[in-house]
Design an enzyme around this catalytic site. Structure first.
Site, PDB file in Angstrom:
ATOM      1  N   HIS A 115       0.802  -1.232   0.000  1.00 59.39           N
ATOM      2  CA  HIS A 115       0.000   0.000   0.000  1.00 59.39           C
ATOM      3  C   HIS A 115       0.830   1.275   0.000  1.00 59.39           C
ATOM      4  O   HIS A 115       0.286   2.375   0.095  1.00 59.39           O
ATOM      5  CB  HIS A 115      -0.936  -0.024   1.223  1.00 59.39           C
ATOM      6  CG  HIS A 115      -2.207   0.695   0.994  1.00 59.39           C
ATOM      7  ND1 HIS A 115      -2.539   1.847   1.686  1.00 59.39           N
ATOM      8  CD2 HIS A 115      -3.227   0.450   0.157  1.00 59.39           C
ATOM      9  CE1 HIS A 115      -3.718   2.261   1.282  1.00 59.39           C
ATOM     10  NE2 HIS A 115      -4.163   1.439   0.353  1.00 59.39           N
ATOM     11  N   LYS A 117       2.990   4.508  -1.262  1.00 56.56           N
ATOM     12  CA  LYS A 117       2.784   5.468  -2.344  1.00 56.56           C
ATOM     13  C   LYS A 117       3.959   6.432  -2.323  1.00 56.56           C
ATOM     14  O   LYS A 117       3.880   7.498  -1.723  1.00 56.56           O
ATOM     15  CB  LYS A 117       1.464   6.213  -2.148  1.00 56.56           C
ATOM     16  CG  LYS A 117       0.250   5.312  -2.153  1.00 56.56           C
ATOM     17  CD  LYS A 117      -0.919   6.016  -1.487  1.00 56.56           C
ATOM     18  CE  LYS A 117      -2.110   5.110  -1.324  1.00 56.56           C
ATOM     19  NZ  LYS A 117      -1.946   4.145  -0.234  1.00 56.56           N
ATOM     20  N   ASP A 122      16.385   9.956  -8.678  1.00 60.35           N
ATOM     21  CA  ASP A 122      17.852  10.086  -8.662  1.00 60.35           C
ATOM     22  C   ASP A 122      18.462   9.940  -7.267  1.00 60.35           C
ATOM     23  O   ASP A 122      19.491  10.557  -6.972  1.00 60.35           O
ATOM     24  CB  ASP A 122      18.285  11.431  -9.260  1.00 60.35           C
ATOM     25  CG  ASP A 122      18.087  11.491 -10.759  1.00 60.35           C
ATOM     26  OD1 ASP A 122      17.995  10.417 -11.391  1.00 60.35           O
ATOM     27  OD2 ASP A 122      18.025  12.601 -11.302  1.00 60.35           O
TER      28      ASP A 122
END
Length: 176
Positions: A115, A117, A122
């Site tokens: 779950h 996010k 870089d």
């Protein structure tokens, strides 16, 4: 960044990124208003990647974000995605297209959801928050995204990504 993002044309952001710096770009003919919005700012942050983009998402169905990720991959940026196995097979998911483009994708094998996010650009910038990368979330939901370039926090997210990346290595999969 706060969502929902007001409707606006993000095509020019993607076209400019594909054409390269200083290239002449024709304006998009679509009727949507021009100007900065949360989605265009998110796209610009992602498109700033030069070496790597590591993404850990539950849901990914937004075509504009998918195009940005594919563009980075074609540009030679190493892209790796970790996602949720149940969600990636749903209609509208961009994961199949991204895999087909040659982008490395790994997914969970557990009962619970993957779950997270977040994205790491870089190894220097973390993009995280409540936002699933779906058109529904971008256009309709109350969501937030925080962009951080603090090395201490970036390292925490990098460590978590690498731990999950190894945990979801297909060599380790258990089959019935």
């Amino acid at each position: 960044l706060f969502f929902p993002s007001r409707p606006s044309c993000t095509e020019e952001v993607l076209i400019e990124a594909a054409a390269g710096p200083g290239a002449a770009v024709r304006p998009c003919p679509c009727p949507l208003p021009r100007g900065d919005c949360s989605l265009s700012r998110l796209l610009r942050r992602l498109l700033s990647a030069r070496r790597s983009l590591d993404i850990c998402l539950f849901a990914f169905s937004c075509p504009q974000l998918s195009r940005a990720v594919q563009l980075l991959h074609r540009r030679g940026v190493r892209v790796r995605i970790v996602t949720d196995a149940q969600y990636m097979g749903l209609r509208g998911s961009q994961i199949g297209l991204l895999r087909h483009a040659g982008i490395q994708v790994r997914h969970d094998q557990e009962d619970g959801f993957m779950h997270h996010k977040f994205a790491i650009v870089d190894r220097r910038m973390v993009i995280t928050g409540s936002l699933n990368w779906t058109t529904q979330a971008i256009q309709n939901n109350r969501e937030n995204v925080l962009v951080m370039e603090d090395a201490e926090y970036v390292k925490l997210f990098l460590d978590e990504f690498e731990r999950i990346w190894e945990e979801y290595n297909p060599v380790s999969y258990n089959f019935f």
